[in-house]
Design a protein around this motif. Structure first.
Motif, PDB file in Angstrom:
ATOM      1  N   PRO A  16       0.785  -1.226   0.000  1.00  0.00           N
ATOM      2  CA  PRO A  16       0.000   0.000   0.000  1.00  0.00           C
ATOM      3  C   PRO A  16       0.816   1.274   0.000  1.00  0.00           C
ATOM      4  CG  PRO A  16      -0.010  -1.031   2.156  1.00  0.00           C
ATOM      5  CD  PRO A  16       0.670  -1.985   1.233  1.00  0.00           C
TER       6      PRO A  16
ATOM      7  N   THR B 151      -2.382  -4.066   4.078  1.00  0.00           N
ATOM      8  CA  THR B 151      -3.543  -3.224   4.331  1.00  0.00           C
ATOM      9  C   THR B 151      -3.561  -2.155   3.259  1.00  0.00           C
ATOM     10  OG1 THR B 151      -3.540  -3.621   6.723  1.00  0.00           O
ATOM     11  CG2 THR B 151      -4.683  -1.655   5.925  1.00  0.00           C
TER      12      THR B 151
ATOM     13  N   THR C 128      -5.389   1.057   1.060  1.00  0.00           N
ATOM     14  CA  THR C 128      -6.204   2.244   1.326  1.00  0.00           C
ATOM     15  C   THR C 128      -6.662   2.947   0.049  1.00  0.00           C
ATOM     16  OG1 THR C 128      -4.195   3.592   1.512  1.00  0.00           O
ATOM     17  CG2 THR C 128      -5.080   2.663   3.553  1.00  0.00           C
TER      18      THR C 128
ATOM     19  N   GLU D  29      -5.136  -0.803  -6.162  1.00  0.00           N
ATOM     20  CA  GLU D  29      -3.817  -1.157  -5.655  1.00  0.00           C
ATOM     21  C   GLU D  29      -3.014  -1.921  -6.705  1.00  0.00           C
ATOM     22  OE1 GLU D  29      -2.226  -0.345  -3.042  1.00  0.00           O
ATOM     23  OE2 GLU D  29      -3.769   0.560  -1.786  1.00  0.00           O
TER      24      GLU D  29
ATOM     25  N   GLY E 179     -12.194  -5.038   6.704  1.00  0.00           N
ATOM     26  CA  GLY E 179     -12.558  -4.094   5.661  1.00  0.00           C
ATOM     27  C   GLY E 179     -13.158  -4.782   4.452  1.00  0.00           C
TER      28      GLY E 179
ATOM     29  N   VAL F 193      -9.335  -1.147  -2.617  1.00  0.00           N
ATOM     30  CA  VAL F 193     -10.364  -0.929  -1.599  1.00  0.00           C
ATOM     31  C   VAL F 193     -11.721  -0.752  -2.273  1.00  0.00           C
ATOM     32  CG1 VAL F 193     -11.103   0.573   0.283  1.00  0.00           C
ATOM     33  CG2 VAL F 193      -8.679   0.075  -0.042  1.00  0.00           C
TER      34      VAL F 193
ATOM     35  N   GLU G 298     -10.553   0.910   4.226  1.00  0.00           N
ATOM     36  CA  GLU G 298      -9.356   0.109   4.031  1.00  0.00           C
ATOM     37  C   GLU G 298      -9.730  -1.338   3.734  1.00  0.00           C
ATOM     38  OE1 GLU G 298      -7.190   0.432   7.715  1.00  0.00           O
ATOM     39  OE2 GLU G 298      -8.204  -1.300   8.560  1.00  0.00           O
ATOM     40  N   TRP G 299      -8.730  -2.092   3.332  1.00  0.00           N
ATOM     41  CA  TRP G 299      -8.897  -3.517   3.059  1.00  0.00           C
ATOM     42  C   TRP G 299      -7.644  -4.235   3.542  1.00  0.00           C
ATOM     43  CZ3 TRP G 299      -8.017  -5.961  -2.378  1.00  0.00           C
ATOM     44  CH2 TRP G 299      -8.330  -7.324  -2.341  1.00  0.00           C
ATOM     45  N   SER G 300      -7.791  -5.065   4.571  1.00  0.00           N
ATOM     46  CA  SER G 300      -6.669  -5.845   5.101  1.00  0.00           C
ATOM     47  C   SER G 300      -6.831  -7.295   4.666  1.00  0.00           C
ATOM     48  CB  SER G 300      -6.624  -5.760   6.625  1.00  0.00           C
ATOM     49  OG  SER G 300      -6.338  -4.445   7.049  1.00  0.00           O
TER      50      SER G 300
END
Length: 293
Positions: A4, A28, A30, A34, A52, A83, A89-91
């Motif tokens: 990220p 993670t 944001t 990505e 997320g 995301v 967010e995306w973890s």
């Protein structure tokens, strides 16, 4: 998988690991995009959301993935991810890996957007996957470790692929539709026994006794239910297990024959060739593992 930090200077050409490299990590994200790979990746990509929401475009399929959901992307298919709209967010945990010798990816859905019911087991398998990818001699480092791990040694990759297979199969089981009504429970009982112990000295009479039927009645009912005889299933199960041992272990052909229930190696080799079109030694070099477990 892209990290990220920082802005992508060329979002149309997000790099991928080489096809033969097994890489495991946690990220993670944001940003909305990505990674964008117009020609896909040379390796498989497995993504497990832990927090997320993420948006994944895989060929012509778009999906949103949340915590406890798994996405499997095959090589050579254009894809992008980031995301999900409206999410902060995306973890996720992820793995890039080469196609294994086996059929567990071929029988799996290419996208598994829901793995409900298997979350704890998949978390535990990912924990082992990360540790195996960092295995050094007799030392298994604690997990989690945030930096990506590169499994380069054959033993690391073999252990990591076992964990990856467990993850995919767990997701398949959790996401599978309810099974239709099964066969006669007496036949199902015998089928389970054959599947679990194909190497045992099964006979028509011994299997009929397990079903609580006369041999003639059992044979008729079994063929009506399954489309083949019970001893045909015993033979097929033995040979398919032998194929897995030949491609997945270093056991000799003679040892494989004994392990799956053949006392005569010549008889085993003849039956194996009739089933797969190759003698066992050639199959080890050229074959693909068949679909029976």
């Amino acid at each position: 998988m892209a990290e990220p930090a920082g802005e992508m200077t060329d979002p149309a050409a997000t790099p991928s690991p080489p096809a033969g490299l097994l890489v495991v990590g946690e990220s993670t994200f944001t940003k909305r995009f990505e990674a964008i790979r117009p020609t896909g990746s040379p390796s498989w990509l497995l993504m497990w959301t832990t927090r997320g929401h993420g948006a994944v475009q895989h060929g012509d399929t778009a999906l949103t993935t949340g915590a406890g959901q798994l996405v499997l992307i095959e090589p050579g298919v254009r894809h992008s991810y980031g995301v999900a709209p409206g999410a902060a967010e995306w973890s996720l945990q992820w793995a890039h890996f080469r196609a294994p010798r086996g059929n567990w990816l071929g029988t799996s859905r290419r996208l598994t957007p829901a793995a409900s019911g298997a979350a704890e087991a998949i978390d535990a398998a990912f924990d082992r996957l990360r540790r195996y990818a960092r295995l050094t001699g007799d030392h298994i480092p604690p997990s989690p470790v945030r930096l990506p791990a590169f499994a380069t040694r054959p033993d690391q990759q073999a252990l990591a692929l076992c964990a990856l297979e467990e993850i995919v199969r767990l997701a398949d089981l959790a996401g599978a539709p309810a099974a239709p009504p099964g066969p006669d429970p007496r036949i199902a009982r015998v089928q389970r026994l054959i599947a679990e112990t194909p190497e045992a000295p099964h006979t028509l009479n011994s299997l009929a006794a397990i079903a609580g039927l006369s041999p003639s009645r059992f044979s008729h009912l079994y063929a009506k239910t399954t489309g083949h005889s019970p001893m045909q299933e015993v033979r097929a199960r033995r040979l398919h297990r032998a194929a897995r041992l030949l491609t997945g272990t270093g056991m000799s052909v003679a040892a494989v024959a004994v392990t799956v229930g053949y006392v005569d190696q010549f008889h085993f080799s003849r039956a194996f060739r009739r089933e797969f079109g190759l003698p066992p030694s050639s199959y080890r070099d050229n074959g693909e593992v068949p679909g029976w477990d």
